[in-house]
Structure formats: C-alpha cells, structure tokens
Design a protein around this motif. Structure first.
Motif, short mmCIF file in Angstrom:
data_model
loop_
_atom_site.label_atom_id
_atom_site.label_comp_id
_atom_site.label_asym_id
_atom_site.label_seq_id
_atom_site.Cartn_x
_atom_site.Cartn_y
_atom_site.Cartn_z
N ALA A 135 51.44 -27.55 42.41
CA ALA A 135 52.41 -28.53 42.67
C ALA A 135 54.00 -28.23 42.74
O ALA A 135 54.82 -28.85 42.80
N GLY A 136 54.01 -26.95 41.86
CA GLY A 136 55.18 -26.57 41.53
C GLY A 136 55.98 -27.12 40.50
O GLY A 136 57.03 -27.30 40.24
N GLU A 137 55.15 -27.72 39.59
CA GLU A 137 55.64 -28.56 38.33
C GLU A 137 55.40 -27.55 37.24
O GLU A 137 54.51 -26.65 37.29
N ASP A 138 56.13 -27.74 36.15
CA ASP A 138 55.85 -27.16 34.76
C ASP A 138 54.40 -27.77 34.07
O ASP A 138 54.14 -28.78 34.31
N PRO A 139 53.48 -26.78 33.88
CA PRO A 139 52.18 -27.24 33.30
C PRO A 139 52.30 -28.12 32.20
O PRO A 139 51.40 -28.78 31.82
N ALA A 140 53.46 -28.56 31.51
CA ALA A 140 53.49 -29.32 30.54
C ALA A 140 53.37 -30.80 30.97
O ALA A 140 52.92 -31.65 30.23
N ILE A 141 53.60 -31.16 32.17
CA ILE A 141 53.22 -32.43 32.88
C ILE A 141 51.90 -32.68 32.68
O ILE A 141 51.30 -33.84 32.55
N GLY A 142 50.76 -31.62 32.60
CA GLY A 142 49.50 -32.04 32.05
C GLY A 142 49.29 -32.75 30.89
O GLY A 142 48.50 -33.66 30.44
N MET A 143 50.12 -31.98 29.80
CA MET A 143 49.96 -32.61 28.62
C MET A 143 50.55 -34.00 28.45
O MET A 143 50.20 -34.73 27.72
N VAL A 144 51.62 -34.23 29.47
CA VAL A 144 52.30 -35.74 29.31
C VAL A 144 51.20 -36.54 30.01
O VAL A 144 50.95 -37.55 29.23
N LEU A 145 50.59 -36.23 30.94
CA LEU A 145 49.26 -37.09 31.40
C LEU A 145 48.32 -37.23 30.56
O LEU A 145 47.75 -38.25 30.32
N ALA A 146 47.87 -36.18 29.81
CA ALA A 146 46.76 -36.17 28.78
C ALA A 146 47.16 -37.25 27.75
O ALA A 146 46.31 -37.86 27.40
N ASP A 147 48.49 -37.35 27.36
CA ASP A 147 48.82 -38.54 26.45
C ASP A 147 48.68 -39.75 26.88
O ASP A 147 48.15 -40.62 26.43
N VAL A 148 49.11 -39.88 28.11
CA VAL A 148 49.14 -41.46 28.67
C VAL A 148 47.40 -41.78 28.93
O VAL A 148 47.50 -42.85 28.45
N PHE A 149 46.72 -40.87 29.31
CA PHE A 149 45.51 -41.57 29.54
C PHE A 149 44.51 -40.99 28.43
O PHE A 149 43.10 -40.99 28.68
N ALA A 150 45.10 -40.68 27.17
CA ALA A 150 44.23 -40.33 26.37
C ALA A 150 43.00 -41.20 25.71
O ALA A 150 42.21 -40.79 25.10
N TRP A 151 43.04 -42.51 26.15
CA TRP A 151 41.98 -43.32 25.66
C TRP A 151 40.86 -43.48 26.48
O TRP A 151 39.83 -44.07 26.35
N ASP A 152 41.09 -42.95 27.85
CA ASP A 152 40.23 -43.21 28.95
C ASP A 152 39.59 -41.73 29.33
O ASP A 152 38.66 -41.79 30.18
#
Length: 398
Positions: A135-152
């Motif tokens: 998607a042309g994004e920094d892979p760090a965005i994956g860590m950001v999303l993992a943080d948001v959805f960490a409970w599910d």
C-alpha cells in the motif's frame, strides 16, 4: 567494514575579478563503531583547535552520550577553516554549528513537521507487514493497528488472505516523508475468521482516550489476546516432546517466537509477585490479576522499568523484553496463564469487555463517531477521485 567517506571538492568561487578565489571543501562522514564525535572529527582531519571549538559550541545543545553509530555529519571548510558543521540522526533530529566571526555557535535545527489525517487501506494477501508495503505505507502502521485491535485480533493467528484493514490515522510528515503515525481516530477490520470490527477513539472527561464500538461498547477487554503486538506461536498449550529434556512433557503455556529484545506487554492490570531469575524459566515475571488469574512471562532478556515484586502494572505496560535465558533452545517468550491455581490454555479464553460508555456520554460519542465515519468516507472518496483523475486516458479510434 569502514564506510568510505564521500569527499567533494567544490568549484572555485570567484568573488570578483580582482579578488582571490575562495576554496570550499565538503566532507561527509558517519559515526563508526567505538568512535566518539570528537574522534570522528579528528579522523576527518579537522585541526585540534577546531574540534575543540565544535565540541564546545554543542555543549548544552547536544547530548554527546546519545551519539550513535551511523549518525551522519558534514563539514564545510572554507580556505582551510571550518565554516559549517551539520550533524544528523534522523529526519527531525539535526544539529548545526556555524561560524560567527571568530567564534562558533551551535543550535538544533528547526524541522518543519506537518500533521495530516489520512485513510490507510491494507488489503491482506499474506501478512499485515506485506500489505503495508504494497500500500506504500511504512510497516509501522501494522504495529499501530495491532495496538488498536489488541483485544480482539491476534495479528499472527487470526489474519486470513482477503482480510482488509482501514484506518483514519494521523501522519506526521516532513519534506513529503512520513516520519511517524499518530493517533488512530477510527479503524475497521473485515476478517474471514474474526468477522467485522469497527472502533472509534473517544476522549473521556478525565482526559483518558479509549476505543469504543459504534454502539458505545468498550473495545477494551479485561485481558489482551497476546502479550506481544505481533509474534507467531511456535509451541501450543498441552503435551509435547521437550526439545531439551528429550521426553514427553506437559507444556503449561504458549511459546511465541520473537527476536531478543521484543517488548512484552502485561495482558491485564495486576500486581507483580515475582520478577527475577527462576532457573529453567530464566528471567521471569509473574503477575497476579483479579478473579483468580495469574500470568507468567519466561526466558526474558531484561525487565521493564520499575517492574519488581509488589509493583502495580497496567494492561499494555511494557513489563519486560523477550530473550533466551534459562532452559531455552532459541529466542522466544513462554507465556503461561493460571486460573485459581491451575494452568489453562491462553489461546481459547473468552474475556469480558470493560464497562461501556456512561449513558450521559453516549449522545456526544455517537455524534463524534458519525463525524469520524463521514471523514473516513470523504477522505477515501477524495483519494479514489484523485487516482481516477491522474489515470491515463485510453485513446479511441475515430
């Protein structure tokens, strides 16, 4: 291997027909292993007096203890005298020393950073990391999303090909490059295994931000799905052939394969009952939680700040870093879960959600959630329209 310096000799600059030419020399260097800044300047053949002047100009401006291998610096020398020194650690961390008459003046360079709000869409074909790259994004965005959805969502076990993640996220940009991601304002995940998830960021009256579903239910649960943001399970709960002891033995936990030094989360609020070396378990942290639960984190390389017996810890607090201590065949984290004194499988637990929004806050939240949904849709539509406008137009036959 020593990085060869880049040496550029600038062309002669003639100030006038009657004046002598001024000669500039530019030297680009990097800090090398076991090299201080002063040593690097000496190695760049800067005279001792000028090295002393540069170091003195930076005192109180730059913390020399934070100089790192690979940091870049540039020397601009005019007629044999240092005219300008530039030291760079990152896109936003840069220091300068300029000549001002007979003295040198040091300062930290002001870098213009712009905050933008963008929609990031990740179509997953293999992993969240690869989806970010595609998607042309920094892979760090994956860590950001993992943080948001960490409970599910466990972003190693639960992700399937064809899943899609979208997020309305802050980006901090300088010179057209994304320096880092800020807050995720809203996010959705459509998964073949986990189903559809949608969360919105909302700041409570006490100033604490949290995530809630579109109905106002808390996205937060009493326990996280994993003590790591992103790691793969290498050994599950149950009996297994022990790789060191060489016999069948109960495996009272889950092993996550992860590099040494990976931050380890507390999966829930609790009190540390043990933090130290524990023989075969290596460096271990044990935390007591409410309702008879206890969690264990083994083979750690080191402990988090303030983590010791009796300390209170919060969910998502970094309590330690993964390692390879004790009876271990390779870098990994062993995570164990007890309930009322007996071991249980961490991977099949269903934990309740935290309290929903109070009723008096619901109208304000619903209005803001609707606004974020509209903003996400508007940004997405604008992006698609922009792509269409820039697309080549096919030629037609008369």
């Amino acid at each position: 291997m020593r990085i060869a310096p880049l040496l550029c000799l600038a062309a002669l600059l003639v100030t006038s027909a009657s004046e002598a030419a001024t000669r500039y020399t530019i030297k680009n260097r990097r800090i090398e292993p076991r090299q201080t800044l002063a040593q690097a300047l000496h190695d760049a053949q800067l005279p001792d007096a000028q090295v002393t002047a540069v170091i003195a100009a930076l005192e109180g401006v730059f913390d020399f203890r934070k100089s790192r291998v690979g940091d870049q610096f540039r020397l601009v020398i005019r007629d044999g005298e240092l005219d300008f020194f530039d030291y760079r650690q990152s896109m936003v961390d840069e220091w300068q020393v300029r000549r001002d008459g007979e003295k040198y003046v040091g300062s930290k360079r002001a870098i213009e950073v712009e905050k933008q709000v963008s929609v990031v869409t990740l179509d997953i074909n293999s992993s969240l990391y690869e989806a970010a790259i595609e998607a042309g994004e920094d892979p760090a965005i994956g860590m950001v999303l993992a943080d948001v959805f960490a409970w599910d969502i466990d972003f190693y076990r639960d992700v399937r090909k064809g899943d899609r993640a979208r997020a309305l996220v802050e980006k901090f940009v300088s010179k057209g490059r994304v320096l880092r991601y800020g807050e995720v304002l809203a996010a959705t995940y459509a998964g073949g295994l986990v189903g559809n998830k949608e969360v919105f960021r909302y700041v409570l009256p006490d100033g604490q931000p949290n995530y809630f579903t579109k109905e106002g239910a808390s996205a937060k649960k009493t326990f996280l799905k994993s003590p790591l943001k992103y790691a793969h399970v290498t050994s599950k709960f149950g009996s297994r052939f022990h790789p060191v002891l060489k016999y069948l033995k109960a495996h009272n936990g889950v092993d996550y394969g992860t590099p040494i030094g990976t931050p380890v989360w507390a999966v829930a609020d609790g009190t540390v009952t043990q933090a130290g070396y524990a023989g075969a378990a290596g460096n271990m942290v044990v935390i007591r939680h409410a309702n008879g639960f206890e969690t264990q984190y083994m083979h750690l390389s080191r402990f988090g700040d303030g983590v010791r017996a009796g300390a209170r810890v919060r969910q998502k607090q970094v309590i330690a870093y993964s390692g390879n201590t004790g009876r271990s065949t390779g870098p990994h984290l062993h995570f164990g879960l007890k309930r009322n004194g007996g071991y249980t499988n961490p991977l099949n637990q269903v934990f309740p959600r935290a309290d929903p929004l109070p009723k008096q806050l619901l109208p304000d939240f619903l209005a803001k959630a609707q606004e974020l949904s509209s903003q996400m849709e508007a940004v997405s539509v604008a992006a698609v329209a922009g792509q269409a406008a820039n697309a080549p137009v096919a030629a037609t036959q008369p």
